[in-house]
Design a protein around this motif. Structure first.
Motif, PDB file in Angstrom:
ATOM      1  N   GLY A 119       9.207   7.709  -3.754  1.00 34.86           N
ATOM      2  CA  GLY A 119       8.072   8.339  -4.416  1.00 34.86           C
ATOM      3  C   GLY A 119       8.501   9.194  -5.598  1.00 34.86           C
ATOM      4  O   GLY A 119       7.878   9.178  -6.667  1.00 34.86           O
ATOM      5  N   GLU A 121      -1.861   5.056  -6.626  1.00 32.75           N
ATOM      6  CA  GLU A 121      -0.684   5.604  -7.307  1.00 32.75           C
ATOM      7  C   GLU A 121      -1.048   6.738  -8.261  1.00 32.75           C
ATOM      8  O   GLU A 121      -0.181   7.452  -8.737  1.00 32.75           O
ATOM      9  CB  GLU A 121       0.088   4.497  -8.039  1.00 32.75           C
ATOM     10  CG  GLU A 121      -0.657   3.811  -9.164  1.00 32.75           C
ATOM     11  CD  GLU A 121      -1.370   2.550  -8.698  1.00 32.75           C
ATOM     12  OE1 GLU A 121      -1.667   2.456  -7.482  1.00 32.75           O
ATOM     13  OE2 GLU A 121      -1.617   1.663  -9.537  1.00 32.75           O
ATOM     14  N   ASN A 172      -0.245  11.610  -0.355  1.00 38.08           N
ATOM     15  CA  ASN A 172       0.661  10.667   0.301  1.00 38.08           C
ATOM     16  C   ASN A 172       0.214  10.409   1.721  1.00 38.08           C
ATOM     17  O   ASN A 172      -0.520  11.202   2.299  1.00 38.08           O
ATOM     18  CB  ASN A 172       2.104  11.173   0.278  1.00 38.08           C
ATOM     19  CG  ASN A 172       2.688  11.120  -1.114  1.00 38.08           C
ATOM     20  OD1 ASN A 172       3.309  12.054  -1.573  1.00 38.08           O
ATOM     21  ND2 ASN A 172       2.449  10.028  -1.818  1.00 38.08           N
ATOM     22  N   SER A 182       0.836  -1.202   0.000  1.00 33.94           N
ATOM     23  CA  SER A 182       0.000   0.000   0.000  1.00 33.94           C
ATOM     24  C   SER A 182       0.866   1.244   0.000  1.00 33.94           C
ATOM     25  O   SER A 182       0.583   2.216  -0.705  1.00 33.94           O
ATOM     26  CB  SER A 182      -0.893   0.034   1.247  1.00 33.94           C
ATOM     27  OG  SER A 182      -1.754  -1.049   1.266  1.00 33.94           O
ATOM     28  N   TYR A 190       3.194   6.275  -5.603  1.00 31.82           N
ATOM     29  CA  TYR A 190       3.085   6.323  -7.065  1.00 31.82           C
ATOM     30  C   TYR A 190       3.688   5.122  -7.785  1.00 31.82           C
ATOM     31  O   TYR A 190       3.976   5.194  -8.980  1.00 31.82           O
ATOM     32  CB  TYR A 190       3.707   7.623  -7.605  1.00 31.82           C
ATOM     33  CG  TYR A 190       3.260   8.827  -6.820  1.00 31.82           C
ATOM     34  CD1 TYR A 190       1.942   9.253  -6.893  1.00 31.82           C
ATOM     35  CD2 TYR A 190       4.133   9.496  -5.977  1.00 31.82           C
ATOM     36  CE1 TYR A 190       1.501  10.324  -6.135  1.00 31.82           C
ATOM     37  CE2 TYR A 190       3.701  10.576  -5.223  1.00 31.82           C
ATOM     38  CZ  TYR A 190       2.391  10.992  -5.306  1.00 31.82           C
ATOM     39  OH  TYR A 190       1.961  12.035  -4.556  1.00 31.82           O
ATOM     40  N   ALA A 191       3.908   3.994  -7.092  1.00 28.52           N
ATOM     41  CA  ALA A 191       4.392   2.805  -7.781  1.00 28.52           C
ATOM     42  C   ALA A 191       3.201   2.047  -8.350  1.00 28.52           C
ATOM     43  O   ALA A 191       2.219   1.817  -7.655  1.00 28.52           O
ATOM     44  CB  ALA A 191       5.171   1.917  -6.819  1.00 28.52           C
ATOM     45  N   SER A 192       3.275   1.654  -9.635  1.00 29.10           N
ATOM     46  CA  SER A 192       2.229   0.816 -10.211  1.00 29.10           C
ATOM     47  C   SER A 192       2.301  -0.540  -9.531  1.00 29.10           C
ATOM     48  O   SER A 192       3.314  -0.868  -8.914  1.00 29.10           O
ATOM     49  CB  SER A 192       2.473   0.664 -11.710  1.00 29.10           C
ATOM     50  OG  SER A 192       3.702  -0.002 -11.910  1.00 29.10           O
ATOM     51  N   MET A 221       9.460   7.019  -8.496  1.00 23.57           N
ATOM     52  CA  MET A 221       8.290   6.452  -9.152  1.00 23.57           C
ATOM     53  C   MET A 221       7.612   7.489 -10.040  1.00 23.57           C
ATOM     54  O   MET A 221       6.973   7.151 -11.032  1.00 23.57           O
ATOM     55  CB  MET A 221       7.295   5.928  -8.111  1.00 23.57           C
ATOM     56  CG  MET A 221       7.755   4.684  -7.389  1.00 23.57           C
ATOM     57  SD  MET A 221       8.012   3.280  -8.500  1.00 23.57           S
ATOM     58  CE  MET A 221       9.723   2.964  -8.264  1.00 23.57           C
ATOM     59  N   ALA A 250       2.204   1.849  -3.424  1.00 21.86           N
ATOM     60  CA  ALA A 250       1.180   2.420  -4.304  1.00 21.86           C
ATOM     61  C   ALA A 250       0.943   3.886  -3.951  1.00 21.86           C
ATOM     62  O   ALA A 250       0.778   4.735  -4.825  1.00 21.86           O
ATOM     63  CB  ALA A 250      -0.122   1.628  -4.182  1.00 21.86           C
ATOM     64  N   ASP A 251       0.951   4.170  -2.658  1.00 25.51           N
ATOM     65  CA  ASP A 251       0.752   5.545  -2.195  1.00 25.51           C
ATOM     66  C   ASP A 251       1.846   6.447  -2.745  1.00 25.51           C
ATOM     67  O   ASP A 251       1.629   7.630  -2.997  1.00 25.51           O
ATOM     68  CB  ASP A 251       0.776   5.548  -0.670  1.00 25.51           C
ATOM     69  CG  ASP A 251       0.492   6.918  -0.090  1.00 25.51           C
ATOM     70  OD1 ASP A 251      -0.629   7.410  -0.326  1.00 25.51           O
ATOM     71  OD2 ASP A 251       1.375   7.491   0.563  1.00 25.51           O
ATOM     72  N   LYS A 266       5.455  -2.373 -10.505  1.00 21.55           N
ATOM     73  CA  LYS A 266       6.664  -1.777  -9.950  1.00 21.55           C
ATOM     74  C   LYS A 266       6.747  -2.023  -8.447  1.00 21.55           C
ATOM     75  O   LYS A 266       7.826  -2.306  -7.918  1.00 21.55           O
ATOM     76  CB  LYS A 266       6.688  -0.273 -10.234  1.00 21.55           C
ATOM     77  CG  LYS A 266       7.486   0.071 -11.466  1.00 21.55           C
ATOM     78  CD  LYS A 266       7.839   1.544 -11.469  1.00 21.55           C
ATOM     79  CE  LYS A 266       8.680   1.892 -12.683  1.00 21.55           C
ATOM     80  NZ  LYS A 266       8.506   3.276 -13.091  1.00 21.55           N
ATOM     81  N   GLY A 267       5.606  -1.874  -7.784  1.00 25.13           N
ATOM     82  CA  GLY A 267       5.589  -2.121  -6.341  1.00 25.13           C
ATOM     83  C   GLY A 267       6.012  -3.541  -6.037  1.00 25.13           C
ATOM     84  O   GLY A 267       6.769  -3.798  -5.103  1.00 25.13           O
TER      85      GLY A 267
END
Lengths: 266, 254, 392
Positions: free
Chosen positions: C136, C110, C115, A168, A174-176, C139, A171-172, A179-180
């Motif tokens: 972050g 994402e 955040n 989570s 910005y990893a897809s 990414m 993802a928070d 990618k996460g």
């Protein structure tokens, strides 16, 4: 509490002896086996001095080399493929804890409960029914399948001990999902993957019953070869090759255990 | 939360399919009316299930397996209990080492165990006898019993033993009247695991017995080597069903 | 003082439609624009199953840009669910969720310019502090030089420069907390969500971090949405607080509003302590009314809403605003049942008719104030304006 009183409480020599006796009892067969692998004579019962000649014989034996090579190739492929399946299965089952997880866990570990000879029979019947001719391919397929539960358990344990909010967090940030998984989940799973793979590798390398039934004529592995040698009679060569197998298993298990411990500390 | 991909589910499904397919596939074969292993076409028969009741072959082997399993599991549990309680009571400095030493044989390759036991039994003249087979099985299963009993002991309050001794019990009395009753579930678990392991043990059994003493796995093995007797399929189905029942029972308990 | 927006009749600021840049990283937050807005939000877990559970029931809420906004409520009230919906970790069942005007209801985490500081921080254990903070930005595909620059700035911001190359598992809770903050602030989100971030810290550290969080929010100018069950924390840090109970928004307002002007029994009881007394309206005239309390007498109190004579209401009064005195001939009376010394105050437990009350007096009978012992009869006085009339 004084040490004198504690010692007094523990005085009962019988149990200490029993504990040690238990260890001796377990190790006697293997220790004797290993000792006689260094016997200089042909006999497996009379000691004729220390020698490595039977190890030399083993390493010079073309058939043993072929069988060992087969074993290693099968074990590497089976462990690798099984680990991929186990990884997917572990992610799916730990993920879907609501309902499906429990059932999936039972299905994936069911083969561990079934007697090995029954799995062997079922595999053989299955191959005959489907019409796959017995040989190297059937050994490989059977090994992949029975390795999955062994690879699955350490990976699942690792995944469960992982902080479930990490994906989570990825993802928070910005990893897809892909990618996460690659940057966070997979690196953290490495200890579980390695110990799962090693366990599967050892299980595949050592397996005898299932392999023997689905091998068909021609294809052979190291355990099958040893069985064949033993039927022809006990020679120190058998002792030597068995001792080598034991050494290989021990080293692999120790590596796996150390990795597991390193993983837990993390 | 580990990824939203369906790939994991796909692999899980495929793995489950691979694992269960052979076990399910063997079921129809056990109902063939023919004398050889084949898929029944329209006609089903229970003749191979009835064949299991032949007192000279299958039934005899089931008896042998049961006898060996009961003897081995009782001896293994007793040995494991003595070992574990000894360690628990005396807490020797080498305790962890001793425990490790007892558990280590779990990793011995089955073939190595088989060769080692064959070698030993040949020297003491117990090859292909019930005592020899029991001895082999005990060696194979003691470590697993020890795991179960040590687990039970680790949950036992040490003060119980001190209290018993404090109330005037001798060491033996405290073992039999305080410690053992309190780890009875662990003992039962150890015994049950041992029983099952001995009952289904095949890799060592094949080496150290086979002419005079024929256990069930050995008979299955022989039948498959000689010809594909459908009775093998029938007995496999029975064992799969039994395993399933045991799992379901354990699930319903928890 | 800001006027509380009492739901469900929100008055969204006129420029709420002002579209904002959708890419995270820009800090174009107009002081009066709406940072986050939820409309008719409902969340039902396990829809259609017997264990269906409605966690949020028709919630409407506007959070202004640059605000330190707190969602306050007991555990299980739905505050974390609301935060998780804003973060994208939970899908809403119905309604809309906008962030700076953009409808993000169906976007995965994402894709949101938001955040989060997680409750247990969720720092990546296999990465150093530096790599955690950079994650972050990487990414988002920021250039390497910019990533490094921002990371350095963040390390300074949270005073963690000397730990930059350590791994999270070698650090204390407070240090991890700072790293988690830096990691979440590095991509310059439009909203920072904080899920009970102080709950894992001990009391001293918690109090210190309150001040740090507050000043971080002022320094960065980012809108903070903070979830907590600790009312003291909420009052101390927030610009505005939303009190949530059982999936309902109870009241939204400044800490003063929430404490001084509770709108419901729940808020009066949950925020600080309150004596809640059942009463009937005896007489109502303009902005004041008289209330009958059974076995107690009559009291006067200002009213904010129309009440009918005979209507059942609740009166709320804070223990520190209840004044005890020697017994007069008339006026409400009570008996002291218990006296507890608290160090900076003395608490009296009182019985008045069928009502159990609590009064708290600074340092009790010391320094000239009258002290009472269990069994004493006392007269009850109310500070002017201390009685709040609650209809629900």
């Amino acid at each position: 509490m004084s040490t004198a009183r504690l010692r007094d409480l523990r005085v009962f020599p019988g149990f200490g002896l029993l504990s040690v006796g238990c260890v001796v009892f377990l190790y006697a067969p293997i220790v004797v086996l290993a000792i006689y692998s260094f016997n200089d004579g042909r006999s497996v019962t009379r000691w004729a001095g220390f020698s490595l000649r039977w190890y030399q014989t083993v390493f010079a034996n073309q058939n043993i080399q072929t069988a060992a090579m087969n074993s290693v190739v099968i074990a590497v492929i089976a462990a690798s493929v099984a680990t991929v399946f186990a990884l997917g299965a572990a992610i799916a089952t730990v993920n879907g804890k609501k309902g499906g997880g429990e059932g999936a866990y039972v299905v994936l570990t069911f083969p561990l409960m079934v007697p090995e000879i029954v799995t062997a029979v079922a595999s053989l019947v299955f191959f005959v029914a489907v019409g796959i001719s017995l040989g190297f391919a059937t050994i490989l397929i059977a090994h992949i399948v029975f390795c999955i539960p062994f690879a699955y358990l350490p990976i699942k344990a690792r995944l469960e001990s992982m902080d479930a909010t990490l994906p989570s967090a990825a993802a928070d940030l910005y990893a897809s999902p892909a990618k996460g998984f690659l940057r966070i989940t997979l690196p953290l799973l490495v200890p579980g993957l390695v110990s799962g793979w090693l366990l599967a590798f050892i299980i595949s390398l050592d397996d005898f019953i299932i392999t023997a039934l689905v091998a068909g004529p021609g294809a052979t592995t190291l355990p099958l070869h040893i069985y064949g040698m033993l039927r022809l009679g006990m020679t120190p060569e058998v002792n030597a090759i068995s001792t080598l197998m034991l050494a290989a298993s021990t080293v692999l298990v120790l590596i796996s255990g150390l990795l597991g411990q390193a993983g837990r500390k993390h | 939360m580990f990824g939203r991909s369906r790939l994991g589910g796909f692999f899980a499904g495929l793995a489950g399919l691979f694992l269960l397919l052979p076990l399910v596939a063997v079921i129809p074969f056990s109902f063939t009316p023919k004398r050889f292993l084949s898929m029944p076409d329209g006609e089903y028969s229970l003749r191979h299930y009835l064949a299991i009741f032949d007192p000279d072959t299958w039934l005899a082997s089931i008896g042998t397996s049961t006898l060996v399993a009961i003897l081995s599991s009782v001896i293994a549990t007793a040995l494991a209990a003595a070992f574990s309680i000894g360690i628990w009571l005396r807490r020797p400095a080498s305790g962890r080492f001793l425990i490790g030493l007892v558990l280590l044989p779990i990793i011995v390759p089955p073939v190595t165990s088989a060769v080692a036991l064959y070698f030993l039994l040949a020297q003491i003249g117990l090859l292909d006898t019930i005592p020899g087979l029991v001895l082999s099985h005990v060696v194979m299963i003691v470590p697993f019993s020890v795991i179960a009993i040590l687990g039970a002991l680790s949950r036992l309050d040490r003060n119980l033993e001190l209290a018993a001794r404090n109330l005037g019990a001798s060491q033996l009395q405290s073992i039999f009247r305080v410690i053992l009753p309190n780890i009875r579930f662990g003992l039962f678990a150890a015994w049950f695991v041992s029983l099952v392991m001995s009952w289904e043990e095949s890799s060592v059994t094949l080496f150290v017995s086979g002419v005079n003493v024929i256990t069930l796995p050995k008979r299955i093995w022989d039948n498959l080597r000689l010809d594909l007797d459908p009775a093998v399929a029938a007995i496999s189905v029975i064992m799969i069903v039994a395993t399933t029942l045991v799992i379901l029972l354990r699930k319903s308990e928890t | 003082m800001q006027r509380a927006i009492i739901e469900p009749n929100p008055t969204p600021p006129a420029d709420s439609k002002a579209a904002s840049p959708s890419k995270p990283g820009s800090l174009l937050q107009h002081p009066n624009s709406v940072a986050a807005e939820v409309r008719n939000l409902r969340k039902i877990y396990n829809v259609g199953s017997p264990q269906a559970h409605e966690a949020l029931k028709d919630v409407n809420l506007s959070i202004r840009a640059n605000e330190f906004f707190t969602l306050l409520g007991p555990s299980g009230c739905g505050k974390t669910t609301l935060l998780r919906i804003l973060g994208g970790f939970e899908m809403l069942t119905s309604g809309t969720c906008r962030i700076f005007g953009e409808d993000v209801s169906r976007l995965p985490p994402e894709a949101r310019p938001v955040n989060t500081v997680f409750q247990q921080y969720a720092l990546f254990p296999h990465m150093t502090v530096r790599r955690n903070i950079a994650f972050g930005l990487e990414m988002l595909g920021k250039p390497k030089a910019e990533v490094e620059r921002t990371v350095e700035r963040m390390l300074d911001l949270v005073h963690m420069r000397e730990y930059a190359d350590r791994r999270p598992d070698t650090m204390s809770g407070g240090q991890r907390q700072r790293v988690a903050l830096a990691r979440a602030l590095a991509p310059q989100p439009k909203l920072l969500l904080l899920d009970e971030p102080l709950s894992a810290l001990d009391l001293k550290l918690r109090q210190k971090m309150r001040l740090e969080l507050k000043s971080l929010q002022r320094e960065t100018g980012i809108t903070f949405i903070f979830v907590t069950h600790d009312q003291e924390e909420a009052l101390a840090m927030s610009d505005r607080v939303a009190v949530i109970s059982n999936g309902h928004l109870q009241q939204v307002g400044t800490p003063e509003d929430i404490y001084e002007q509770p709108q419901s029994r729940f808020v009066a009881d949950f925020i600080g302590e309150s004596n809640l007394i059942e009463a009937k309206v005896a007489d109502s005239a303009g902005s004041e009314a008289a209330f009958d309390i059974e076995g107690f007498g009559q009291v006067q109190a200002p009213i904010g809403q129309r009440v009918e004579v005979g209507q059942q209401v609740w009166l709320s009064i804070r223990p520190e605003r209840l004044v005890l005195g020697a017994v007069h001939r008339e006026g409400p009376q009570a008996t002291v049942t218990d006296r507890t010394y608290l160090g900076n105050a003395v608490e009296y437990h009182l019985r008045a008719g069928k009502h159990a009350l609590t009064a708290r007096s600074p340092r009790g009978g010391l320094r000239g104030r009258q002290d009472f012992a269990p069994g004493d009869a006392v007269s009850l006085g109310f500070e002017p304006g201390s009685i709040k009339v609650l209809l629900s």
